[in-house]
Design an enzyme around this catalytic site. Structure first.
Site, PDB file in Angstrom:
ATOM      1  CD1 TRP A 100      -2.059  -2.170   1.815  1.00 10.04           C
ATOM      2  CD2 TRP A 100      -2.998  -1.283  -0.148  1.00 10.04           C
ATOM      3  NE1 TRP A 100      -3.074  -3.112   1.403  1.00 10.04           N
ATOM      4  CE2 TRP A 100      -3.756  -2.383   0.158  1.00 10.04           C
ATOM      5  CE3 TRP A 100      -3.374  -0.658  -1.126  1.00 10.04           C
ATOM      6  CZ2 TRP A 100      -4.829  -3.031  -0.600  1.00 10.04           C
ATOM      7  CZ3 TRP A 100      -4.431  -1.110  -1.928  1.00 10.04           C
ATOM      8  CH2 TRP A 100      -4.980  -2.032  -1.728  1.00 10.04           C
ATOM      9  CG  ASP A 167      -2.725   4.022   4.522  1.00 10.57           C
ATOM     10  OD1 ASP A 167      -3.857   3.791   5.256  1.00 10.57           O
ATOM     11  OD2 ASP A 167      -2.354   3.533   3.472  1.00 10.57           O
ATOM     12  CE  LYS A 191      -8.413  -3.531   3.820  1.00 13.45           C
ATOM     13  NZ  LYS A 191      -7.495  -2.265   3.307  1.00 13.45           N
TER      14      LYS A 191
HETATM   15  C1  LIG Z   1      -6.921  -1.803   1.934  1.00 13.64           C
HETATM   16  C2  LIG Z   1      -5.817  -0.772   2.291  1.00 13.64           C
HETATM   17  C3  LIG Z   1      -5.728   0.365   1.253  1.00 13.64           C
HETATM   18  C4  LIG Z   1      -6.358   0.370   0.098  1.00 13.64           C
HETATM   19  O1  LIG Z   1      -7.944   0.608   0.582  1.00 13.64           O
HETATM   20  P1  LIG Z   1      -8.984   1.127  -0.501  1.00 13.64           P
HETATM   21  O2  LIG Z   1      -9.931   1.536   0.510  1.00 13.64           O
HETATM   22  O3  LIG Z   1      -9.285  -0.326  -1.052  1.00 13.64           O
HETATM   23  O4  LIG Z   1      -8.486   1.969  -1.498  1.00 13.64           O
HETATM   24  C5  LIG Z   1      -4.643   1.281   1.831  1.00 13.64           C
HETATM   25  N1  LIG Z   1      -3.691   1.298   2.721  1.00 13.64           N
HETATM   26  C6  LIG Z   1      -3.690   0.134   3.495  1.00 13.64           C
HETATM   27  C7  LIG Z   1      -2.858   0.335   4.756  1.00 13.64           C
HETATM   28  C8  LIG Z   1      -4.823  -0.848   3.256  1.00 13.64           C
HETATM   29  O5  LIG Z   1      -4.934  -1.643   4.095  1.00 13.64           O
END
Ligand SMILES: *Cc1c(COP(=O)(O)O)cnc(C)c1O
Length: 354
Positions: A100, A167, A191
């Site tokens: 990511w 993030d 998540k």
């Molecule tokens: C799943 C994830 C993403 C991407 O998320 P989307 O909502 O599908 O764009 C980005 N960063 C991390 C750490 C993730 O686990």
């Protein structure tokens, strides 16, 4: 029967949250309309949006500290773009700890120079690399607190004199932190927070408005703040369900209580991985994630037996990400300790059998 859901995302949610959310789809609070067929400008929904935004700041202890919370759309991947659009003037630093962050880097490069302050790419992202000093001339530093795919998690954060962007998609609301060390936090809801379709962005207002480029309205954090997260039609159902989940967390006692449970779950599973000779952890011990545990079998010949056993036990979602294989057990906030117990029992049963 309800499965033991170890899915990495979309994630498990508390049963009572699912129940309340489904009732609202039929008839929201007895008002004669479904939540998903009423105006997002109605008092009912405006209250939901305001409550969700306020709860997020309250649970993270960021009230009255210059932050705004937004529920936007496009997922965490959209924030890879928005962050760079709004903050990258010439040069930004990115810590490369997994798939990511690697994707975030790719997007940022469209807007300016990217300095990879450290990377564990050559070791298959199995650890968090050490950063040696971050230059003060960077517009910001971007990090990923938990690497969902590889199962690593940052246990400490760099002290920098530039805006720190994180993030936090897969570990927000999972453990206590001084969240005010970050200037911008974003997280896809699916998540550890709610259904897919929205992402939470928490931004300190004073870092905005510094780039010279023109920003399209929908990508402009300042526009989204001015419009109270409703520049366009928000994701009403995901925002409502996220709000219910944040209420659930608050009623439980908030982050301190869930952190203790999350630590228990992680300890239970990792001690089985370490003690059972048939399994091996993927991530380096000191960087292991409490949210996503990645592991492999030491003898691939046991794969079919093991797979049949966990399926039989009602376990779902532990196949590893297609890019690294093996297994990944995601233990987000709503996962009960008993479900981890069921997985651990299957693992030790395999050892007795083999
Ligand atoms: C799943 C994830 C993403 C991407 O998320 P989307 O909502 O599908 O764009 C980005 N960063 C991390 C750490 C993730 O686990």
């Amino acid at each position: 029967m309800k499965k033991h859901n170890f899915s990495a995302g979309p994630c498990i949610l508390p049963q009572e949250v699912l129940l309340k959310a489904s009732e609202a789809v039929q008839d929201f609070n007895g008002c004669g309309l479904s939540l998903i067929e009423m105006s997002h400008r109605s008092k009912e929904f405006v209250d939901i949006m305001e409550n969700a935004r306020a709860l997020a700041l309250e649970i993270l202890n960021l009230e009255g500290k210059g932050y705004k919370a937004l529920f936007l759309t496009g997922g965490a991947s959209m924030e890879f773009v928005r962050v760079a659009y709004n903050l990258l003037e010439t040069k930004a630093g990115y810590l490369n700890t997994g798939t990511w962050s690697n994707n975030a880097i790719k997007e940022a490069k469209l807007f300016g120079e990217v300095v990879e302050v450290a990377s564990s790419k050559n070791e298959g992202f199995n650890h968090i690399p050490k950063m040696f000093g971050v230059a003060n001339d960077l517009d910001y530093l971007h990090i990923t607190s938990n690497n969902t795919i590889h199962g690593t998690q940052m246990k400490s954060f760099p002290k920098v004199n530039i805006p720190l962007v994180c993030d936090m998609s897969s570990d927000i609301f999972s453990k206590q932190l001084d969240f005010s060390q970050f200037d911008l936090i974003y997280a896809g809801a699916q998540k550890n927070m709610g259904p897919s379709g929205t992402q939470l962005v928490i931004v300190k207002e004073d870092i905005l408005g510094k780039v010279t480029r023109k920003i399209p309205s929908i990508l402009d954090y300042q526009v989204q703040i001015a419009k109270d997260s409703m520049f366009n039609t928000p994701a009403v159902f995901p925002v409502y369900t996220t709000m219910l989940n944040l209420e659930w967390l608050k009623d439980l006692g908030g982050i301190p209580v869930i952190e203790e449970l999350n630590n228990k779950k992680a300890q239970l599973l990792y001690s089985e991985i370490d003690l059972n000779p048939l399994f091996k952890g993927y991530a380096k011990e000191e960087d292991r994630s409490t949210m996503n545990a990645t592991f492999t079998l030491t003898d691939e010949k046991l794969k079919d037996t093991f797979d049949a056993m966990w399926k039989e036990a009602g376990i779902s979602g532990i196949n590893g990400h297609r890019s690294i294989g093996g297994y990944r057990a995601s233990m987000y906030n709503a996962m009960p300790l008993e479900s981890v117990g069921v997985l651990v029992d299957v693992m030790s049963e395999l050892e007795r059998k083999a």
